[in-house]
Scaffold this motif. Structure first.
Motif, PDB file in Angstrom:
ATOM      1  N   GLN A 156      23.457 -33.868  -2.949  1.00  0.00           N
ATOM      2  CA  GLN A 156      22.040 -33.618  -2.661  1.00  0.00           C
ATOM      3  C   GLN A 156      21.847 -32.327  -1.875  1.00  0.00           C
ATOM      4  O   GLN A 156      20.839 -31.650  -2.037  1.00  0.00           O
ATOM      5  N   ARG A 157      22.799 -31.980  -1.012  1.00  0.00           N
ATOM      6  CA  ARG A 157      22.705 -30.767  -0.183  1.00  0.00           C
ATOM      7  C   ARG A 157      23.328 -29.542  -0.861  1.00  0.00           C
ATOM      8  O   ARG A 157      23.406 -28.482  -0.246  1.00  0.00           O
ATOM      9  N   ASP A 158      23.809 -29.688  -2.097  1.00  0.00           N
ATOM     10  CA  ASP A 158      24.509 -28.605  -2.804  1.00  0.00           C
ATOM     11  C   ASP A 158      25.694 -28.070  -2.002  1.00  0.00           C
ATOM     12  O   ASP A 158      25.921 -26.877  -1.921  1.00  0.00           O
ATOM     13  N   GLN A 159      26.465 -28.977  -1.433  1.00  0.00           N
ATOM     14  CA  GLN A 159      27.634 -28.610  -0.645  1.00  0.00           C
ATOM     15  C   GLN A 159      28.900 -29.200  -1.263  1.00  0.00           C
ATOM     16  O   GLN A 159      29.724 -29.782  -0.559  1.00  0.00           O
ATOM     17  N   LEU A 160      29.052 -29.021  -2.569  1.00  0.00           N
ATOM     18  CA  LEU A 160      30.200 -29.586  -3.274  1.00  0.00           C
ATOM     19  C   LEU A 160      31.332 -28.583  -3.397  1.00  0.00           C
ATOM     20  O   LEU A 160      31.133 -27.374  -3.326  1.00  0.00           O
ATOM     21  N   ASP A 161      32.502 -29.107  -3.622  1.00  0.00           N
ATOM     22  CA  ASP A 161      33.676 -28.299  -3.918  1.00  0.00           C
ATOM     23  C   ASP A 161      33.373 -27.403  -5.117  1.00  0.00           C
ATOM     24  O   ASP A 161      32.665 -27.807  -6.042  1.00  0.00           O
ATOM     25  N   PRO A 162      33.902 -26.175  -5.141  1.00  0.00           N
ATOM     26  CA  PRO A 162      33.650 -25.270  -6.272  1.00  0.00           C
ATOM     27  C   PRO A 162      34.010 -25.850  -7.638  1.00  0.00           C
ATOM     28  O   PRO A 162      33.425 -25.473  -8.650  1.00  0.00           O
TER      29      PRO A 162
ATOM     30  N   MET B 149      27.661 -29.134 -12.077  1.00  0.00           N
ATOM     31  CA  MET B 149      26.671 -30.206 -12.054  1.00  0.00           C
ATOM     32  C   MET B 149      25.311 -29.757 -11.515  1.00  0.00           C
ATOM     33  O   MET B 149      24.337 -30.456 -11.687  1.00  0.00           O
ATOM     34  N   ARG B 150      25.221 -28.622 -10.878  1.00  0.00           N
ATOM     35  CA  ARG B 150      23.959 -28.202 -10.260  1.00  0.00           C
ATOM     36  C   ARG B 150      22.797 -28.154 -11.238  1.00  0.00           C
ATOM     37  O   ARG B 150      21.697 -28.594 -10.926  1.00  0.00           O
ATOM     38  N   GLU B 151      23.016 -27.606 -12.391  1.00  0.00           N
ATOM     39  CA  GLU B 151      21.913 -27.504 -13.353  1.00  0.00           C
ATOM     40  C   GLU B 151      21.552 -28.854 -13.983  1.00  0.00           C
ATOM     41  O   GLU B 151      20.539 -28.977 -14.645  1.00  0.00           O
ATOM     42  N   ARG B 152      22.358 -29.867 -13.765  1.00  0.00           N
ATOM     43  CA  ARG B 152      22.071 -31.202 -14.301  1.00  0.00           C
ATOM     44  C   ARG B 152      21.755 -32.210 -13.192  1.00  0.00           C
ATOM     45  O   ARG B 152      21.880 -33.406 -13.378  1.00  0.00           O
ATOM     46  N   LYS B 153      21.299 -31.698 -12.075  1.00  0.00           N
ATOM     47  CA  LYS B 153      21.036 -32.556 -10.914  1.00  0.00           C
ATOM     48  C   LYS B 153      20.062 -33.680 -11.236  1.00  0.00           C
ATOM     49  O   LYS B 153      20.253 -34.819 -10.821  1.00  0.00           O
ATOM     50  N   GLU B 154      19.027 -33.383 -12.006  1.00  0.00           N
ATOM     51  CA  GLU B 154      18.010 -34.403 -12.311  1.00  0.00           C
ATOM     52  C   GLU B 154      18.567 -35.543 -13.164  1.00  0.00           C
ATOM     53  O   GLU B 154      18.022 -36.643 -13.148  1.00  0.00           O
ATOM     54  N   ILE B 155      19.646 -35.313 -13.869  1.00  0.00           N
ATOM     55  CA  ILE B 155      20.280 -36.365 -14.667  1.00  0.00           C
ATOM     56  C   ILE B 155      21.216 -37.206 -13.788  1.00  0.00           C
ATOM     57  O   ILE B 155      21.297 -38.417 -13.939  1.00  0.00           O
ATOM     58  N   PHE B 156      21.898 -36.547 -12.859  1.00  0.00           N
ATOM     59  CA  PHE B 156      22.885 -37.238 -12.039  1.00  0.00           C
ATOM     60  C   PHE B 156      22.283 -37.985 -10.861  1.00  0.00           C
ATOM     61  O   PHE B 156      22.828 -38.999 -10.438  1.00  0.00           O
ATOM     62  N   THR B 157      21.165 -37.512 -10.325  1.00  0.00           N
ATOM     63  CA  THR B 157      20.559 -38.163  -9.158  1.00  0.00           C
ATOM     64  C   THR B 157      20.277 -39.640  -9.414  1.00  0.00           C
ATOM     65  O   THR B 157      20.715 -40.500  -8.626  1.00  0.00           O
ATOM     66  N   PRO B 158      19.557 -40.014 -10.483  1.00  0.00           N
ATOM     67  CA  PRO B 158      19.321 -41.447 -10.685  1.00  0.00           C
ATOM     68  C   PRO B 158      20.598 -42.244 -10.962  1.00  0.00           C
ATOM     69  O   PRO B 158      20.689 -43.422 -10.595  1.00  0.00           O
ATOM     70  N   ALA B 159      21.592 -41.628 -11.571  1.00  0.00           N
ATOM     71  CA  ALA B 159      22.857 -42.328 -11.833  1.00  0.00           C
ATOM     72  C   ALA B 159      23.584 -42.626 -10.521  1.00  0.00           C
ATOM     73  O   ALA B 159      24.075 -43.745 -10.322  1.00  0.00           O
TER      74      ALA B 159
END
Length: 135
Positions: free
Chosen positions: A98-104, A109-119
Motif C-alpha cells: 500500500q505504501r509502495d515500499q516493496l523490494d525491487p 505489481m505497481r501498475e496492477r495495484k487496483e487488481i491486487f488490493t481487493p485480493a
C-alpha cells in the motif's frame, strides 16, 4: 489452472483471479516477510507453489521451477502458531504494498495495484476470520 486457499473452520475459500495473483501474494509474503523458523511447515509447502514468482523476481536466488507445485493451500491444516505467522507476514507485505515500499523484485505489481488490493484484503480477511473461529 485454478488456484485455491481453503479455510475449513469457516467453510470458505479464496479463489484468486489467476495463478499469478496467488503466487504474487503468497510468494511475496514468503520471500520478504515470513519467518520460516516460526512457520516451517508453511515455508516447506509454499516454496514449490510460489517458485515461478520467486524465480521471476530473484532469478539469481531461486532455481527455475520446472512445474514443482500446485496452487492449492489448506490454511486450516497448519498449527495455529504457523497460521498466525503467515497472517503477520501477509499483513506486513500488504502494508508495504500500500505504501509502495516493496523490494525491487516486486515493482511490476505497481501498475496492477487496483487488481491486487481487493485480493490482499480478501485473503487477509479470511485468515483473520479463520483464526478467530479456531481460537
Amino acid at each position: 489452472m485454478s488456484s485455491l486457499v481453503t479455510f475449513d473452520a469457516i467453510d470458505k475459500e479464496w479463489l484468486p483471479i489467476s495463478r499469478g495473483q496467488f503466487e504474487a501474494i503468497l510468494g511475496g509474503a514468503y520471500e520478504l516477510y515470513l519467518d520460516r523458523n516460526k512457520a516451517p511447515r508453511f515455508a516447506k509447502v509454499l516454496w514449490p507453489k510460489v517458485l515461478d514468482f520467486l524465480h521471476d523476481g530473484w532469478p539469481d536466488k531461486h532455481e527455475f521451477p520446472d512445474g514443482k507445485g500446485l496452487d492449492f493451500l489448506e490454511f486450516s491444516d497448519y498449527p495455529r502458531e504457523e497460521r498466525i505467522e503467515l497472517l503477520r507476514a501477509m499483513e506486513a507485505y500488504y502494508a508495504d504494498f500500500q505504501r509502495d515500499q516493496l523490494d525491487p523484485g516486486l515493482t511490476w505489481m505497481r501498475e496492477r495495484k487496483e487488481i491486487f488490493t481487493p485480493a490482499f484484503e480478501e485473503v487477509i480477511g479470511l485468515m483473520r476470520e479463520e483464526l478467530a473461529a479456531t481460537s
